[in-house]
Design a protein around this motif. Structure first.
Motif, mmCIF file in Angstrom:
data_model
loop_
_atom_site.group_PDB
_atom_site.id
_atom_site.type_symbol
_atom_site.label_atom_id
_atom_site.label_comp_id
_atom_site.label_asym_id
_atom_site.label_seq_id
_atom_site.Cartn_x
_atom_site.Cartn_y
_atom_site.Cartn_z
ATOM 1 N N TYR A 1 25.735 26.653 32.304
ATOM 2 C CA TYR A 1 24.989 26.171 33.468
ATOM 3 C C TYR A 1 24.582 24.709 33.289
ATOM 4 O O TYR A 1 24.607 23.932 34.259
ATOM 5 C CB TYR A 1 23.749 27.035 33.690
ATOM 6 N N MET A 2 24.222 24.322 32.064
ATOM 7 C CA MET A 2 23.894 22.924 31.815
ATOM 8 C C MET A 2 25.110 22.030 32.031
ATOM 9 O O MET A 2 25.000 20.915 32.560
ATOM 10 C CB MET A 2 23.366 22.768 30.391
ATOM 11 N N ALA A 3 26.287 22.517 31.623
ATOM 12 C CA ALA A 3 27.514 21.748 31.845
ATOM 13 C C ALA A 3 27.800 21.605 33.333
ATOM 14 O O ALA A 3 28.244 20.539 33.792
ATOM 15 C CB ALA A 3 28.680 22.431 31.131
ATOM 16 N N ALA A 4 27.558 22.679 34.098
ATOM 17 C CA ALA A 4 27.775 22.605 35.548
ATOM 18 C C ALA A 4 26.786 21.639 36.195
ATOM 19 O O ALA A 4 27.148 20.884 37.116
ATOM 20 C CB ALA A 4 27.641 24.002 36.160
ATOM 21 N N MET A 5 25.560 21.636 35.738
ATOM 22 C CA MET A 5 24.557 20.718 36.290
ATOM 23 C C MET A 5 24.889 19.265 35.979
ATOM 24 O O MET A 5 24.585 18.372 36.764
ATOM 25 C CB MET A 5 23.164 21.058 35.737
ATOM 26 N N ALA A 6 25.509 19.037 34.813
ATOM 27 C CA ALA A 6 25.891 17.669 34.455
ATOM 28 C C ALA A 6 26.943 17.110 35.401
ATOM 29 O O ALA A 6 27.088 15.887 35.512
ATOM 30 C CB ALA A 6 26.408 17.638 33.015
ATOM 31 N N GLY A 7 27.686 17.993 36.077
ATOM 32 C CA GLY A 7 28.723 17.548 37.001
ATOM 33 C C GLY A 7 28.234 17.335 38.423
ATOM 34 O O GLY A 7 29.025 16.960 39.302
ATOM 35 N N ILE A 8 26.956 17.589 38.685
ATOM 36 C CA ILE A 8 26.413 17.379 40.032
ATOM 37 C C ILE A 8 26.226 15.886 40.279
ATOM 38 O O ILE A 8 25.703 15.155 39.434
ATOM 39 C CB ILE A 8 25.074 18.127 40.201
#
Length: 324
Positions: A204-211
């Motif tokens: 989830y942290m990796a996905a948030m980094a792509g926002i």
């Protein structure tokens, strides 16, 4: 001779051969270009072939009266006898109920925790403090259930456990967490959250980094509070990741796992703690009922496949990307 309008000459044999060779040449070109990436896939492919696909051959013993001395081919055929025995056993429905209930508790209470933790960590601005928090949250994942289960049992001990010690300070009676049919599932889910929730935040942290950061800036300009930014920017940004992990979690509805249950369960709570994995160990390994437990494992795999396909189709119908 001039060709009529709307007609085209037939390709010459050499041109046809060249056209058919182009896809093969393109395939070879890609292989040569990414040869090191494909080489890295070889150990993974060998692992799946040896430990995932090759053992499928052994499923045949679910339809045989398997004997170690006779081997797979020498054992006599039993047809669907073991499946009839399985579905007529009262123990089967108890372990099936316990497996589904414990997984349902994990799905309802444990699945959202990594999302909440990831959102909270994403809002921490101090990089040093954030790294310390992440490391503390990740550590339990790397502790085996043999060790962690022993720690949980010691913490919940009615005589010397820290939890009951605190309860006694407030004038409450000690609770036998590990011997109570009510408290054992709660302890099971809570210990699972303690061990895996922190490590589950990584995706989830990796996905948030792509926002896109400009989305947050636009939300601030529109006057959105921090909670509104999380609701309208952060959560939609990780929705596809959550959908994929939800599919995988539902695919494990028939498999609680072995180590955690085996470490924490005891005869006093067998009615709520005995699950398919421990039942297979007891009946298959200890009592040598290989064909019976293989039939149970085959049933478990078929139901898990149906669940994955069904939830994947439902997720795609809702507009999200599925596993395929």
């Amino acid at each position: 001779m001039r060709q009529s309008q709307g007609t085209y000459p037939h390709p010459q044999p050499a041109q046809a051969a060249l056209a058919s060779a182009r896809p093969r040449q393109g395939w070879r070109k890609h292989i040569l270009r990414d040869k090191y990436l494909y080489l890295m896939l070889v150990p993974v492919a060998v692992y799946f072939l040896l430990f995932k696909y090759a053992p499928l051959f052994g499923e045949i013993i679910a339809f045989k009266n398997y004997r170690l001395t006779e081997g797979i081919w020498g054992s006599s055929w039993a047809g669907l006898e073991h499946f009839r025995k399985l579905f007529s056993s009262s123990d089967f429905y108890i372990v099936l109920r316990n497996t589904l209930l414990l997984n349902l508790y994990n799905l309802v209470f444990a699945f959202p925790v990594p999302i909440v933790l990831a959102v909270l960590l994403n809002e921490v601005r101090g990089n040093g403090y954030k790294r310390v928090l992440q490391n503390l949250l990740y550590i339990p994942h790397f502790i085996s259930w043999v060790v962690l289960g022993t720690i949980v049992i010691a913490m919940l001990s009615p005589s010397t456990g820290i939890v009951n010690t605190v309860l006694k300070l407030f004038g409450m009676e000690p609770i036998y967490f590990m011997a109570s049919s009510f408290w054992w599932p709660i302890s099971f889910v809570a210990s699972g959250i303690w061990k895996e929730a922190g490590f589950g935040t990584i995706l989830y942290m990796a996905a948030m980094a792509g926002i896109d950061p400009t989305l947050y800036e636009a939300a601030k300009i529109d006057g959105a509070s921090k909670l509104r930014q999380i609701w309208h920017v952060t959560l939609p940004g990780i929705r596809s990741t959550a959908a994929i992990l939800l599919i995988l979690q539902v695919g494990k509805m028939m498999d609680v796992g072995f180590e955690q249950v085996f470490t924490m369960k005891n005869p006093a709570v067998n009615q709520v703690a005995e699950v398919i994995s421990t039942y297979v160990y007891t009946r298959g390994i200890e009592n040598l009922q290989y064909s019976y437990t293989t039939a149970l494992g085959l049933f478990q795999s078929v139901v898990a496949l149906i669940l994955v396909v069904s939830v994947n189709g439902l997720i795609k119908a809702m507009g999200e990307r599925g596993l395929w």
